[in-house]
Scaffold this motif. Sequence first.
Motif, PDB file in Angstrom:
ATOM      1  N   ASP A 133       0.853  -1.183   0.000  1.00  0.00           N
ATOM      2  CA  ASP A 133       0.000   0.000   0.000  1.00  0.00           C
ATOM      3  C   ASP A 133       0.893   1.237   0.000  1.00  0.00           C
ATOM      4  O   ASP A 133       1.515   1.569   1.012  1.00  0.00           O
ATOM      5  CB  ASP A 133      -0.906  -0.031   1.233  1.00  0.00           C
TER       6      ASP A 133
ATOM      7  N   CYS B 155       0.006   5.265   2.008  1.00  0.00           N
ATOM      8  CA  CYS B 155      -1.058   4.508   2.678  1.00  0.00           C
ATOM      9  C   CYS B 155      -1.921   5.327   3.616  1.00  0.00           C
ATOM     10  O   CYS B 155      -3.045   4.920   3.927  1.00  0.00           O
ATOM     11  CB  CYS B 155      -0.460   3.321   3.426  1.00  0.00           C
TER      12      CYS B 155
ATOM     13  N   GLY C 206      -4.887   4.098   5.935  1.00  0.00           N
ATOM     14  CA  GLY C 206      -5.058   2.681   5.616  1.00  0.00           C
ATOM     15  C   GLY C 206      -6.415   2.261   5.114  1.00  0.00           C
ATOM     16  O   GLY C 206      -6.867   1.153   5.424  1.00  0.00           O
TER      17      GLY C 206
ATOM     18  N   TRP D 125      -7.208   1.468   1.963  1.00  0.00           N
ATOM     19  CA  TRP D 125      -6.937   0.274   1.161  1.00  0.00           C
ATOM     20  C   TRP D 125      -6.618  -0.915   2.067  1.00  0.00           C
ATOM     21  O   TRP D 125      -7.112  -2.023   1.870  1.00  0.00           O
ATOM     22  CB  TRP D 125      -5.761   0.518   0.233  1.00  0.00           C
ATOM     23  N   THR D 126      -5.768  -0.672   3.037  1.00  0.00           N
ATOM     24  CA  THR D 126      -5.270  -1.759   3.878  1.00  0.00           C
ATOM     25  C   THR D 126      -6.387  -2.421   4.684  1.00  0.00           C
ATOM     26  O   THR D 126      -6.382  -3.646   4.858  1.00  0.00           O
ATOM     27  CB  THR D 126      -4.167  -1.234   4.809  1.00  0.00           C
TER      28      THR D 126
ATOM     29  N   LEU E 142      -6.849  -6.408   4.551  1.00  0.00           N
ATOM     30  CA  LEU E 142      -6.752  -7.239   5.751  1.00  0.00           C
ATOM     31  C   LEU E 142      -8.033  -8.050   5.952  1.00  0.00           C
ATOM     32  O   LEU E 142      -7.981  -9.230   6.311  1.00  0.00           O
ATOM     33  CB  LEU E 142      -6.498  -6.360   6.980  1.00  0.00           C
TER      34      LEU E 142
ATOM     35  N   VAL F 130      -0.282  -7.091   4.572  1.00  0.00           N
ATOM     36  CA  VAL F 130      -0.113  -5.788   3.935  1.00  0.00           C
ATOM     37  C   VAL F 130       1.050  -5.047   4.579  1.00  0.00           C
ATOM     38  O   VAL F 130       1.216  -5.054   5.800  1.00  0.00           O
ATOM     39  CB  VAL F 130      -1.387  -4.925   4.052  1.00  0.00           C
TER      40      VAL F 130
ATOM     41  N   GLY G  27       2.492  -1.104   4.416  1.00  0.00           N
ATOM     42  CA  GLY G  27       2.210   0.241   3.940  1.00  0.00           C
ATOM     43  C   GLY G  27       3.446   1.117   3.933  1.00  0.00           C
ATOM     44  O   GLY G  27       4.341   0.955   4.768  1.00  0.00           O
TER      45      GLY G  27
ATOM     46  N   TYR H 228      -2.683   3.886  11.102  1.00  0.00           N
ATOM     47  CA  TYR H 228      -2.538   2.845  10.096  1.00  0.00           C
ATOM     48  C   TYR H 228      -2.599   1.469  10.759  1.00  0.00           C
ATOM     49  O   TYR H 228      -1.920   1.237  11.765  1.00  0.00           O
ATOM     50  CB  TYR H 228      -1.211   3.020   9.347  1.00  0.00           C
TER      51      TYR H 228
ATOM     52  N   ALA I  77      -1.643  -1.715   9.900  1.00  0.00           N
ATOM     53  CA  ALA I  77      -0.752  -2.839   9.585  1.00  0.00           C
ATOM     54  C   ALA I  77       0.703  -2.379   9.697  1.00  0.00           C
ATOM     55  O   ALA I  77       0.982  -1.304  10.249  1.00  0.00           O
ATOM     56  CB  ALA I  77      -1.055  -3.369   8.177  1.00  0.00           C
TER      57      ALA I  77
ATOM     58  N   SER J 240     -12.386  -0.974  -1.106  1.00  0.00           N
ATOM     59  CA  SER J 240     -11.128  -1.700  -0.875  1.00  0.00           C
ATOM     60  C   SER J 240     -11.376  -3.197  -0.706  1.00  0.00           C
ATOM     61  O   SER J 240     -10.598  -4.028  -1.198  1.00  0.00           O
ATOM     62  CB  SER J 240     -10.381  -1.127   0.335  1.00  0.00           C
TER      63      SER J 240
END
Length: 231
Positions: free
Chosen positions: A7, A10, A13, A15-16, A20, A26, A28, A41, A43, A219
Motif C-alpha cells: 500500500d 497509505c 489505511g 486500502w489496507t 486485511l 499488507v 504500507g 494505520y 498494519a 477496498s
Amino acid sequence: MKPLAIDLFCGLGGWTEGLLAEGYDVVGFDIERHQYGEHRYPAQLVVQDVLTLHGSQFRDADLIVASPPCQAYSYMAMPWKRAKAKAAAIRADTTGRMLADLNRLFDACFRIQAEASIAAGRHIPMMVENVRGAIPWVGRSRWNFGSFHLWGDVPALMPGRDGDWTGLKLGRSPGRIWSERPVPEFDDPLHGAFHRRGSGTRARKAASAMIAKIPLPLSRHIAAMYRLNPQ
C-alpha cells in the motif's frame, strides 16, 4: 500462505483495511506516520518517501495499491483565478517539466509496478486512486466510486455506477467534500482534542486524512476480486 499487498501513500489505511479483511498481509509505505488519537494505520508501516523506493523489493507482492496525494489536482480543478493560472502555466510549458513535476508521485506508482513485475518475471497488478481533477493531467480513469477514481488494473467485474454497496451509493459517495462529510473529533493526549472546525495544522491534517481514506466497500471489493482471480 497469505497473499501480500503493498500500500503506497497509505495514509490511515483505507486500502489496507479492506485487504486485511480479505486475508492479505499488507505493508504500507508513507512519508510520515498518520496517527490522530485512535485513528492510525492498521498494519506494518514503513516510513519512507515513496520516490526513493525501487519496485524490485516488491517482487513477491500479489497486488500493489496506491493513493498519491491529490491536493495539486484538486486545487487546479477549482474555479479560482490563481488555480486557473497555475493550470495554464503548466499547459504552456513546452519543456514538459512542469507537467512531469506535477505527476511525479502518480507516475512513480507505475514505475514501481514495472520494476516489481520485471523482478518477479510476472505482471503484478496495481490500482491507483485519485480525484477526478487528475484526469486532465494523467488521462481518463478506468472507473470511479463516487469521487474516488481508479487507474491501472481495475477488475472487469465492478458494480454498475448506480449500484449500492452496504448503503454507500456510487455517484453519491461523500468523497472529499468538506461540507458534506462529517469529520470526527480526535482525542489526542499529546495535542488535545481536534474539533471539526479547528484551524490548527494538525487538525486539518487529521481531517484531510479521514476524508481521503478509501471507503471500505471499495477496498474489500478490489481485494476480493484479486483473491478470486490472481494474476
